[in-house]
Every structure is written in structure tokens, then in C-alpha cells.
Design a protein around this motif. Structure first.
Motif, PDB file in Angstrom:
ATOM      1  N   GLY A   1      72.762  58.950  25.384  1.00 31.07           N
ATOM      2  CA  GLY A   1      73.572  59.806  26.804  1.00 31.07           C
ATOM      3  C   GLY A   1      73.871  58.426  27.797  1.00 31.07           C
ATOM      4  N   TYR A   2      73.411  57.339  27.571  1.00 26.19           N
ATOM      5  CA  TYR A   2      73.630  56.228  27.883  1.00 26.19           C
ATOM      6  C   TYR A   2      74.565  55.105  27.279  1.00 26.19           C
ATOM      7  N   LEU A   3      73.733  55.200  25.991  1.00 27.22           N
ATOM      8  CA  LEU A   3      75.093  54.342  25.173  1.00 27.22           C
ATOM      9  C   LEU A   3      76.426  54.481  24.562  1.00 27.22           C
ATOM     10  N   ALA A   4      76.480  56.251  25.229  1.00 24.77           N
ATOM     11  CA  ALA A   4      77.988  57.102  24.860  1.00 24.77           C
ATOM     12  C   ALA A   4      78.646  56.504  25.366  1.00 24.77           C
ATOM     13  N   ASP A   5      77.940  56.869  26.995  1.00 27.13           N
ATOM     14  CA  ASP A   5      78.836  56.651  28.244  1.00 27.13           C
ATOM     15  C   ASP A   5      78.997  55.161  27.950  1.00 27.13           C
TER      16      ASP A   5
ATOM     17  N   PHE B   1      79.700  52.927  25.641  1.00 30.19           N
ATOM     18  CA  PHE B   1      80.132  51.811  24.601  1.00 30.19           C
ATOM     19  C   PHE B   1      80.848  52.832  23.845  1.00 30.19           C
ATOM     20  N   GLY B   2      81.208  54.191  23.899  1.00 23.64           N
ATOM     21  CA  GLY B   2      81.897  54.832  23.454  1.00 23.64           C
ATOM     22  C   GLY B   2      81.662  56.723  22.819  1.00 23.64           C
ATOM     23  N   ARG B   3      81.872  58.067  23.456  1.00 29.81           N
ATOM     24  CA  ARG B   3      81.762  58.679  22.631  1.00 29.81           C
ATOM     25  C   ARG B   3      81.840  58.907  20.870  1.00 29.81           C
ATOM     26  N   LYS B   4      83.428  58.913  21.273  1.00 29.96           N
ATOM     27  CA  LYS B   4      84.182  59.172  19.602  1.00 29.96           C
ATOM     28  C   LYS B   4      82.971  58.126  18.298  1.00 29.96           C
ATOM     29  N   ARG B   5      82.429  57.050  18.505  1.00 23.99           N
ATOM     30  CA  ARG B   5      82.075  56.237  17.441  1.00 23.99           C
ATOM     31  C   ARG B   5      80.786  57.212  17.138  1.00 23.99           C
ATOM     32  N   LEU B   6      79.920  57.167  18.278  1.00 23.18           N
ATOM     33  CA  LEU B   6      78.301  58.129  18.166  1.00 23.18           C
ATOM     34  C   LEU B   6      78.566  58.971  17.395  1.00 23.18           C
TER      35      LEU B   6
ATOM     36  N   SER C   1      77.798  65.962  26.853  1.00 21.98           N
ATOM     37  CA  SER C   1      78.469  65.336  27.757  1.00 21.98           C
ATOM     38  C   SER C   1      79.874  65.171  27.846  1.00 21.98           C
ATOM     39  N   VAL C   2      80.713  65.362  26.805  1.00 24.27           N
ATOM     40  CA  VAL C   2      82.029  65.308  26.548  1.00 24.27           C
ATOM     41  C   VAL C   2      83.011  67.252  27.026  1.00 24.27           C
ATOM     42  N   ALA C   3      81.684  67.629  26.859  1.00 25.71           N
ATOM     43  CA  ALA C   3      82.309  69.397  26.822  1.00 25.71           C
ATOM     44  C   ALA C   3      82.074  69.252  28.784  1.00 25.71           C
ATOM     45  N   GLY C   4      81.235  68.672  28.696  1.00 24.89           N
ATOM     46  CA  GLY C   4      80.165  68.960  30.221  1.00 24.89           C
ATOM     47  C   GLY C   4      81.656  68.047  31.353  1.00 24.89           C
ATOM     48  N   SER C   5      82.115  67.574  30.937  1.00 20.55           N
ATOM     49  CA  SER C   5      82.785  66.279  31.595  1.00 20.55           C
ATOM     50  C   SER C   5      84.137  66.469  31.907  1.00 20.55           C
ATOM     51  N   ILE C   6      84.899  66.979  30.852  1.00 20.86           N
ATOM     52  CA  ILE C   6      86.167  67.638  31.302  1.00 20.86           C
ATOM     53  C   ILE C   6      86.880  68.472  32.353  1.00 20.86           C
ATOM     54  N   PHE C   7      86.034  69.911  32.847  1.00 24.44           N
ATOM     55  CA  PHE C   7      86.372  70.461  33.476  1.00 24.44           C
ATOM     56  C   PHE C   7      84.655  71.084  34.370  1.00 24.44           C
ATOM     57  N   PRO C   8      85.030  70.431  35.610  1.00 25.60           N
ATOM     58  CA  PRO C   8      83.389  70.418  36.096  1.00 25.60           C
ATOM     59  C   PRO C   8      83.605  72.052  36.930  1.00 25.60           C
TER      60      PRO C   8
ATOM     61  N   PHE D   1      88.669  63.080  15.980  1.00 25.67           N
ATOM     62  CA  PHE D   1      89.074  62.965  17.470  1.00 25.67           C
ATOM     63  C   PHE D   1      89.927  61.439  17.933  1.00 25.67           C
ATOM     64  N   ARG D   2      90.515  61.401  19.716  1.00 28.98           N
ATOM     65  CA  ARG D   2      90.927  61.033  20.396  1.00 28.98           C
ATOM     66  C   ARG D   2      90.536  60.086  21.512  1.00 28.98           C
ATOM     67  N   LYS D   3      89.911  59.313  21.762  1.00 31.12           N
ATOM     68  CA  LYS D   3      88.833  58.035  22.647  1.00 31.12           C
ATOM     69  C   LYS D   3      89.557  58.492  23.740  1.00 31.12           C
ATOM     70  N   LYS D   4      91.273  58.813  24.079  1.00 30.91           N
ATOM     71  CA  LYS D   4      91.535  58.759  25.034  1.00 30.91           C
ATOM     72  C   LYS D   4      90.582  60.270  26.448  1.00 30.91           C
ATOM     73  N   TYR D   5      90.133  60.652  25.051  1.00 31.62           N
ATOM     74  CA  TYR D   5      89.302  61.903  25.937  1.00 31.62           C
ATOM     75  C   TYR D   5      88.348  62.544  25.419  1.00 31.62           C
ATOM     76  N   THR D   6      87.800  62.214  24.917  1.00 30.31           N
ATOM     77  CA  THR D   6      86.363  61.968  24.242  1.00 30.31           C
ATOM     78  C   THR D   6      85.947  61.309  25.667  1.00 30.31           C
ATOM     79  N   ASP D   7      86.449  60.043  25.491  1.00 34.27           N
ATOM     80  CA  ASP D   7      85.640  58.681  25.594  1.00 34.27           C
ATOM     81  C   ASP D   7      85.886  59.147  27.496  1.00 34.27           C
TER      82      ASP D   7
END
Length: 413
Positions: free
Chosen positions: A75-79, A81-86, A130-137, A194-200
Motif C-alpha cells: 500500500g505504501y510503495l504503490a502510493d 512509487f507508482g501503482r501501474k508498475r506494481l 487503492s485505485v478503485a477506492g480513490s477515483i470516486f469517493p 493501464f494509463r499511469k495518469k489514472y492508476t497513479d
């Protein structure tokens, strides 16, 4: 009277973001197919490797230990250093580990492969939520429910396919090897989707010190409520998912194909209502939804274990209904944690809930194995499934509502 708080509107989400969400969801289907199919082969694995019930239970749930180890760092590293990569690397690696476990020649090798598999899938699980939960609270529970709907598809297709493969070939390695290779290939293709603009979208955690972040999230009462709720549901979830097929084939006379079908219904078809139940949790609140679902799980567990005969179609129907509650509460555990923290702490809060609950769920397998050896399989099922869910009914009844009202606004850059 026009009370805006009483209204709930489904937000209009741009197509490109829907594409990202669907890729996440399909990935979750691959994820669940890999994690749940293994249990269908436990009886054949136990026969080949001469395992005791406790050893069977241990290798059945040991992947959750790997997931517990990695969840907080994920959770910490994805936020940071990048979610797409993980996301891409974890999907490839969990497929590889599903294939590698078929080459194991003893219980230690199986356990090690499944532990590493759990670490890979743990990264996917935490980063995906983390991605799904942060796009539209404002629609957080509904979008998290979308993920669980696709999880359920994989949870049915995977065990059903593997059960038929095992019944047809008698070889427990064949179906898992095919599944692992296809999953790794899909993971490689995600790099182009995946597009980093949206996943991260949440990168402001880069300014936070890890210790500071853990201290902030770890002292949050709502996060600890989420952990308790998750534990009381995930222990029966994984105790039944891992040991259930073995127990049903050993003591109830199920074939591998029948076990694949039944547990595919519980962990597959049963979770297809994730979006609807997420919508209801967003509209009416987390508390009443959990109370109703935990009560449903308790009643269904009693019926399946004690009253409905194997040959009855009702067994499959009630099993699917039980799966509805197990899956929905699983999603709401993460959702409640996300309710209680700021946007930049969502990944870490999700990881903390996952790590705590999965660590304890690891013990559900060997505990069920010990109970089965000592008191019998029915006592094992009653304690690990029915008692835990009944306790959750009480906890949910006395909890305070955690949902906050969010304005449904899409900020496009």
C-alpha cells in the motif's frame, strides 16, 4: 422537501476511466481463479504427498501469510512509487507462481511456492482496491463492489475448470499449469492497457515519512474497526475456502468436479451482487448492510453444514447466497478503512487492514485441520465459520456508521 443527503446519484465516469476499472476487474478475475482453484486439488495433493489434515490446512491458507507480509509495504510503495508498475508485475508473478507450484515435490516446496504466490497477489489486491477506492469517493463501495463482481467470475470459472480438469486427467498439476501461464501472459498485456495518469492518481503520499504515515493510520479508530470486521469475516471466508473442498470431498463424498462446482457457486456466483450491494452500502450505510449480511452468513452456514443433503440443488443455492454475504463484507472491510482516512492515506489504510486480517486468516487452515483431527469436521466448520459470523452480527450492530457524504464531482486535468 428536497434533502440532498437522502439522494444518491451514480456518477458519470469518462470512458477512459471505465477502461482502467474494467482492466482492474478482469485482472481480479484472473487473481481469484488462481487463488481459489488450488484448494480443489488439496485432496489429490494430500494423497500424493501423504499429508495430515493439519498440513493440508496449512498449505491451504499459507498464501495468506505471504499476503499479510506484503500488504502494508504494498500500500505504501504503490502510493509512493507508482501503482501501474506494481499492478503489472504482481499479475505476471502470481501467474508464474501458480505454474511453479505444480513442480513442487514435497509439502515444504508447496508451502514456499504458495507463500510467494500470496505476496504477489497481495500486491495486486491492495493496489487494485487503492485505485478503485480513490477515483470516486462518493461511489467507493459500488466501485469496490465492481471489483468483487469480476473476482466472483474468476472464483467460479477457475475452480470449475480445475475441478473438471482434475476429474478428467487425475493429474492435479495440469490445470494449474495452464492457468498460471495464461495469467502471466495477461499480466504482460496490462502494461499496454493501464494509463499511469489514472492508476497513479494519488501521489501526494510521496511527501510522507513511512513511520509517520503508519502512526497516523495505525491510531485511527475507524481503521481498527475495519480490521475487526475484516478479521471476523475473512477467517471464515478463507477457512471454508481452503479446507472446505478437502472436507467435503473427504467426509461428504464430493468428487473434484462437484467440489469445484459447489465452491465455485459459493465464491463465484455468490459474489456477483457486489455492485448492487456496494450501491446499497453507499445509499443506506455500511452498518445495516453488514448486520444483514453477517446474519445471512450465519443462517446459511448452519443450513449448509447441518440440514441440506448433498444431492439437493438447494445446497448450491444456499451456498451461493452465503457467498453473497462473504464477498460483500470482505469489500466493506476495506471500504470502511478508506472511509476513515484522507485521500493520500487510502493505500496504506487498505494495506493495514489487509495485512492484519490475512495474517490471522492464515491460522484458520491449520486450526480447522486440528479441529477436524480432534473433534471432527462439523465442529471445525461450526467454530470457524458460524461462530465468527455470529460474532460479527453483534459487532456490526453496536458499531457507529462510518460513511461520509462526498460531493460527486469529477475533476479532469
Amino acid at each position: 422537501m428536497n434533502d440532498e443527503k437522502s439522494k444518491f446519484h451514480i456518477p458519470k465516469i469518462p470512458m477512459i476511466i471505465w477502461v482502467q476499472l474494467i482492466l482492474l476487474a478482469v485482472g481480479y478475475a484472473f487473481y481469484s481463479a488462481n487463488r481459489l482453484s488450488f484448494s480443489v486439488g488439496l485432496k489429490a495433493i494430500a494423497a500424493q504427498l501423504a499429508l495430515t489434515p493439519i498440513e493440508v490446512g496449512t498449505i491451504g491458507t499459507i498464501f495468506t501469510l505471504g499476503q499479510a507480509i506484503i500488504d502494508i509495504p504494498a500500500g505504501y510503495l504503490a502510493d509512493r512509487f507508482g501503482r501501474k508498475r506494481l499492478l503489472v508485475s504482481s499479475m505476471i508473478f502470481l501467474g508464474i507462481m501458480t505454474a511453479i507450484v505444480t513442480k513442487a515435490s514435497d509439502a515444504i516446496q508447496v508451502g514456499l511456492a504458495r507463500t510467494i504466490f500470496g505476496m504477489a497477489e497481495g500486491i495486486w489486491n491492495i493496489v487494485m482496491y487503492s485505485v478503485a477506492g480513490s477515483i470516486f469517493p462518493a461511489a467507493r463501495a459500488m466501485l469496490n463492489g465492481l471489483m468483487m463482481t469480476f473476482y466472483s467470475i474468476g472464483a467460479y470459472v477457475g475452480p470449475a475448470y480445475y475441478g473438471y480438469s482434475l476429474s478428467a486427467t487425475g493429474d492435479w498439476t495440469h490445470g494449474l499449469l495452464n492457468m498460471g501461464l495464461v495469467t502471466a501472459l495477461f499480466g504482460a498485456l496490462l502494461y499496454f492497457g493501464f494509463r499511469k495518469k489514472y492508476t497513479d492518481s494519488s501521489t501526494d503520499v510521496k511527501g510522507m515519512n513511512l513511520i509517520e504515515a503508519i502512526k497516523t493510520v495505525g491510531t485511527n479508530k475507524i481503521v481498527w474497526l475495519a480490521i475487526l470486521i475484516q478479521i471476523l469475516n475473512i477467517v471464515p471466508y478463507w477457512g471454508f475456502a481452503s479446507m472446505g473442498p478437502y472436507l467435503f470431498m473427504t467426509f461428504k463424498g464430493f468428487s473434484a468436479a462437484e467440489a469445484g462446482q459447489f465452491f465455485g457457486m459459493v465464491y463465484g456466483i455468490g459474489g456477483l451482487s457486489g455492485v448492487i450491494l456496494g450501491f446499497l452500502a453507499d445509499k443506506f450505510g455500511r452498518k445495516p448492510t453488514i448486520v444483514a449480511l453477517a446474519l445471512l452468513n450465519t443462517i446459511c452456514g448452519i443450513l449448509v453444514f447441518h440440514f441440506i443433503p448433498k444431492a439437493s440443488i438447494l445446497l448450491y443455492i444456499v451456498g451461493a447466497i452465503m457467498g453473497i454475504g462473504l464477498h460483500a463484507i470482505y469489500v466493506l472491510g476495506y471500504t470502511i478503512a478508506q472511509d476513515g482516512v484522507s485521500h493520500k492515506q487510502i493505500g496504506l489504510a487498505t494495506g493495514l487492514v489487509g495485512a492484519s486480517s490475512y495474517f490471522l486468516s492464515f491460522f484458520s487452515g491449520p486450526f480447522m485441520g486440528w479441529l477436524t483431527s480432534t473433534w471432527g469436521h462439523m465442529i471445525a466448520l461450526d467454530i470457524v465459520v458460524v461462530t465468527f459470523e455470529a460474532t460479527l452480527v453483534f459487532i456490526a450492530f453496536i458499531m457507529k456508521e462510518t460513511q461520509k457524504k462526498h460531493p460527486i464531482v469529477l475533476n479532469e486535468k
